[in-house]
Design a protein around this motif. Structure first.
Motif, PDB file in Angstrom:
ATOM      1  N   LYS A 161      48.112  44.194  35.943  1.00 44.45           N
ATOM      2  CA  LYS A 161      47.023  44.859  36.641  1.00 44.45           C
ATOM      3  C   LYS A 161      46.716  44.180  37.966  1.00 44.45           C
ATOM      4  O   LYS A 161      46.069  44.745  38.805  1.00 44.45           O
ATOM      5  CB  LYS A 161      45.786  44.905  35.755  1.00 44.45           C
ATOM      6  CG  LYS A 161      46.011  45.675  34.469  1.00 44.45           C
ATOM      7  CD  LYS A 161      44.692  45.987  33.827  1.00 44.45           C
ATOM      8  CE  LYS A 161      44.816  46.644  32.487  1.00 44.45           C
ATOM      9  NZ  LYS A 161      45.632  47.768  32.368  1.00 44.45           N
ATOM     10  N   GLY A 162      47.150  42.938  38.129  1.00 44.53           N
ATOM     11  CA  GLY A 162      46.916  42.249  39.379  1.00 44.53           C
ATOM     12  C   GLY A 162      45.606  41.494  39.416  1.00 44.53           C
ATOM     13  O   GLY A 162      45.281  40.870  40.413  1.00 44.53           O
ATOM     14  N   PHE A 163      44.810  41.540  38.349  1.00 46.20           N
ATOM     15  CA  PHE A 163      43.517  40.863  38.345  1.00 46.20           C
ATOM     16  C   PHE A 163      43.462  39.760  37.288  1.00 46.20           C
ATOM     17  O   PHE A 163      42.400  39.245  36.994  1.00 46.20           O
ATOM     18  CB  PHE A 163      42.397  41.878  38.089  1.00 46.20           C
ATOM     19  CG  PHE A 163      42.380  43.004  39.083  1.00 46.20           C
ATOM     20  CD1 PHE A 163      42.075  42.766  40.416  1.00 46.20           C
ATOM     21  CD2 PHE A 163      42.681  44.298  38.695  1.00 46.20           C
ATOM     22  CE1 PHE A 163      42.073  43.794  41.337  1.00 46.20           C
ATOM     23  CE2 PHE A 163      42.668  45.332  39.611  1.00 46.20           C
ATOM     24  CZ  PHE A 163      42.369  45.080  40.932  1.00 46.20           C
ATOM     25  N   GLU A 164      44.604  39.382  36.734  1.00 47.30           N
ATOM     26  CA  GLU A 164      44.638  38.375  35.678  1.00 47.30           C
ATOM     27  C   GLU A 164      44.233  36.992  36.169  1.00 47.30           C
ATOM     28  O   GLU A 164      43.834  36.152  35.383  1.00 47.30           O
ATOM     29  CB  GLU A 164      46.040  38.288  35.045  1.00 47.30           C
ATOM     30  CG  GLU A 164      46.404  39.483  34.203  1.00 47.30           C
ATOM     31  CD  GLU A 164      46.945  40.643  35.031  1.00 47.30           C
ATOM     32  OE1 GLU A 164      47.071  40.499  36.264  1.00 47.30           O
ATOM     33  OE2 GLU A 164      47.220  41.698  34.444  1.00 47.30           O
ATOM     34  N   ALA A 175      43.493  50.466  39.741  1.00 48.97           N
ATOM     35  CA  ALA A 175      42.400  50.121  40.654  1.00 48.97           C
ATOM     36  C   ALA A 175      42.905  49.212  41.761  1.00 48.97           C
ATOM     37  O   ALA A 175      43.849  48.456  41.584  1.00 48.97           O
ATOM     38  CB  ALA A 175      41.277  49.430  39.893  1.00 48.97           C
ATOM     39  N   ASP A 176      42.261  49.301  42.906  1.00 48.06           N
ATOM     40  CA  ASP A 176      42.582  48.410  44.004  1.00 48.06           C
ATOM     41  C   ASP A 176      41.552  47.279  44.054  1.00 48.06           C
ATOM     42  O   ASP A 176      40.627  47.231  43.246  1.00 48.06           O
ATOM     43  CB  ASP A 176      42.628  49.173  45.329  1.00 48.06           C
ATOM     44  CG  ASP A 176      41.319  49.884  45.655  1.00 48.06           C
ATOM     45  OD1 ASP A 176      40.352  49.783  44.867  1.00 48.06           O
ATOM     46  OD2 ASP A 176      41.270  50.552  46.697  1.00 48.06           O
ATOM     47  N   GLN A 177      41.703  46.366  44.992  1.00 49.33           N
ATOM     48  CA  GLN A 177      40.812  45.216  45.084  1.00 49.33           C
ATOM     49  C   GLN A 177      39.382  45.652  45.375  1.00 49.33           C
ATOM     50  O   GLN A 177      38.431  45.052  44.866  1.00 49.33           O
ATOM     51  CB  GLN A 177      41.305  44.242  46.168  1.00 49.33           C
ATOM     52  CG  GLN A 177      40.545  42.937  46.205  1.00 49.33           C
ATOM     53  CD  GLN A 177      40.748  42.085  44.960  1.00 49.33           C
ATOM     54  OE1 GLN A 177      41.853  41.991  44.455  1.00 49.33           O
ATOM     55  NE2 GLN A 177      39.687  41.472  44.466  1.00 49.33           N
ATOM     56  N   GLU A 178      39.190  46.694  46.158  1.00 52.84           N
ATOM     57  CA  GLU A 178      37.842  47.165  46.475  1.00 52.84           C
ATOM     58  C   GLU A 178      37.118  47.637  45.213  1.00 52.84           C
ATOM     59  O   GLU A 178      35.943  47.328  45.007  1.00 52.84           O
ATOM     60  CB  GLU A 178      37.909  48.295  47.506  1.00 52.84           C
ATOM     61  CG  GLU A 178      36.550  48.817  47.923  1.00 52.84           C
ATOM     62  CD  GLU A 178      36.639  49.937  48.953  1.00 52.84           C
ATOM     63  OE1 GLU A 178      35.582  50.517  49.247  1.00 52.84           O
ATOM     64  OE2 GLU A 178      37.735  50.234  49.437  1.00 52.84           O
ATOM     65  N   ARG A 179      37.817  48.378  44.367  1.00 52.22           N
ATOM     66  CA  ARG A 179      37.218  48.841  43.106  1.00 52.22           C
ATOM     67  C   ARG A 179      36.881  47.645  42.211  1.00 52.22           C
ATOM     68  O   ARG A 179      35.816  47.602  41.604  1.00 52.22           O
ATOM     69  CB  ARG A 179      38.182  49.789  42.390  1.00 52.22           C
ATOM     70  CG  ARG A 179      37.788  50.112  40.962  1.00 52.22           C
ATOM     71  CD  ARG A 179      37.217  51.499  40.849  1.00 52.22           C
ATOM     72  NE  ARG A 179      37.051  51.850  39.451  1.00 52.22           N
ATOM     73  CZ  ARG A 179      35.871  52.113  38.907  1.00 52.22           C
ATOM     74  NH1 ARG A 179      34.796  52.101  39.659  1.00 52.22           N
ATOM     75  NH2 ARG A 179      35.762  52.428  37.640  1.00 52.22           N
ATOM     76  N   PHE A 180      37.796  46.691  42.116  1.00 50.20           N
ATOM     77  CA  PHE A 180      37.537  45.494  41.315  1.00 50.20           C
ATOM     78  C   PHE A 180      36.312  44.761  41.841  1.00 50.20           C
ATOM     79  O   PHE A 180      35.437  44.359  41.068  1.00 50.20           O
ATOM     80  CB  PHE A 180      38.748  44.554  41.322  1.00 50.20           C
ATOM     81  CG  PHE A 180      38.501  43.293  40.556  1.00 50.20           C
ATOM     82  CD1 PHE A 180      38.654  43.255  39.188  1.00 50.20           C
ATOM     83  CD2 PHE A 180      38.086  42.139  41.222  1.00 50.20           C
ATOM     84  CE1 PHE A 180      38.398  42.084  38.472  1.00 50.20           C
ATOM     85  CE2 PHE A 180      37.836  40.975  40.528  1.00 50.20           C
ATOM     86  CZ  PHE A 180      37.998  40.949  39.148  1.00 50.20           C
ATOM     87  N   ALA A 214      29.069  37.881  53.032  1.00 47.49           N
ATOM     88  CA  ALA A 214      29.316  37.505  51.635  1.00 47.49           C
ATOM     89  C   ALA A 214      30.724  36.959  51.464  1.00 47.49           C
ATOM     90  O   ALA A 214      31.701  37.552  51.921  1.00 47.49           O
ATOM     91  CB  ALA A 214      29.114  38.707  50.724  1.00 47.49           C
ATOM     92  N   ALA A 215      30.818  35.806  50.806  1.00 48.54           N
ATOM     93  CA  ALA A 215      32.111  35.184  50.556  1.00 48.54           C
ATOM     94  C   ALA A 215      32.754  35.734  49.293  1.00 48.54           C
ATOM     95  O   ALA A 215      33.955  35.587  49.097  1.00 48.54           O
ATOM     96  CB  ALA A 215      31.946  33.674  50.437  1.00 48.54           C
ATOM     97  N   PHE A 216      31.953  36.394  48.430  1.00 54.20           N
ATOM     98  CA  PHE A 216      32.437  36.939  47.162  1.00 54.20           C
ATOM     99  C   PHE A 216      31.431  37.977  46.675  1.00 54.20           C
ATOM    100  O   PHE A 216      30.286  37.990  47.138  1.00 54.20           O
ATOM    101  CB  PHE A 216      32.624  35.818  46.124  1.00 54.20           C
ATOM    102  CG  PHE A 216      31.425  34.929  45.970  1.00 54.20           C
ATOM    103  CD1 PHE A 216      30.406  35.246  45.091  1.00 54.20           C
ATOM    104  CD2 PHE A 216      31.311  33.771  46.717  1.00 54.20           C
ATOM    105  CE1 PHE A 216      29.290  34.432  44.957  1.00 54.20           C
ATOM    106  CE2 PHE A 216      30.209  32.941  46.589  1.00 54.20           C
ATOM    107  CZ  PHE A 216      29.192  33.278  45.704  1.00 54.20           C
ATOM    108  N   PRO A 217      31.814  38.841  45.758  1.00 52.66           N
ATOM    109  CA  PRO A 217      30.863  39.837  45.228  1.00 52.66           C
ATOM    110  C   PRO A 217      29.669  39.153  44.566  1.00 52.66           C
ATOM    111  O   PRO A 217      29.828  38.268  43.736  1.00 52.66           O
ATOM    112  CB  PRO A 217      31.689  40.611  44.190  1.00 52.66           C
ATOM    113  CG  PRO A 217      33.102  40.414  44.595  1.00 52.66           C
ATOM    114  CD  PRO A 217      33.158  39.044  45.214  1.00 52.66           C
ATOM    115  N   GLY A 218      28.469  39.545  44.972  1.00 55.30           N
ATOM    116  CA  GLY A 218      27.257  38.950  44.432  1.00 55.30           C
ATOM    117  C   GLY A 218      26.699  37.823  45.286  1.00 55.30           C
ATOM    118  O   GLY A 218      25.692  37.217  44.928  1.00 55.30           O
TER     119      GLY A 218
END
Length: 169
Positions: free
Chosen positions: A14-17, A38-43, A124-128
């Motif tokens: 999936k690329g998100f492991e 899903a792409d990185q934006e969705r993740f 933002a450096a990361f989500p949240g």
């Protein structure tokens, strides 16, 4: 003569492991398939929502523990004399809070959602990450390994709190 057993492998990664949160005991865990194709934006969007709900749940669990312990605000919740101490714990509280109070809570949460709890500056450096160039509390002084560890701890605590508040309700 028996043929040698060939190990089965799954090449559908999936690329998100390797993302934060894919850690023991489950590793990468997506039982509903929300990240299929899903792409990185969705993740990142789903991670943002997960972090936000985790933070809200941590506050909710703490609030439930504090009010169950008997700690209440002094005074009355309305002009008719309903004391804060008369409000029950949990979801039963909504039956005792006046409609205007519920509306105030709803409007305040909406204000926070639309104006405060978001990346206003685009830094933002990361989500949240809601520092918005103003709040830091030493975050930038941590090395990358410590930052990753702290983000993973927050994510796991938020996941536990989401399950905890569901159990308390």
């Amino acid at each position: 003569f028996a043929p040698a057993k060939v190990a089965s492998t799954n090449t559908a990664l999936k690329g998100f492991e390797s993302e934060i949160g894919a850690q023991p005991p489950f590793g990468f865990y997506d039982p509903l398939g929300l990240l299929d194709d899903a792409d990185q934006e969705r993740f990142d969007n789903l991670r943002y929502v997960e972090v936000k709900h985790g933070r809200i749940s941590m506050l909710a669990v703490l609030g439930h523990i504090v009010t169950t312990a008997g700690v209440r605000l002094p005074g009355d919740i309305d002009y008719s004399g309903t004391a804060f101490a008369d409000i029950p714990n949990g979801l039963a509280a909504f039956s005792k809070i006046p409609a205007a109070g519920v509306l105030q809570i709803f409007l305040f949460v909406g204000f926070l959602e639309l104006n405060v709890m978001k990346d206003v500056t685009g830094e933002a450096a990361f989500p949240g990450d809601f520092r918005n160039g103003a709040l830091d509390f030493g975050w930038d002084n941590f090395d990358e390994e410590t930052q990753t560890s702290k983000r993973a701890i927050e994510l796991n605590n938020g996941r536990a709190a989401m399950m905890g508040i569901l159990g308390l309700m």
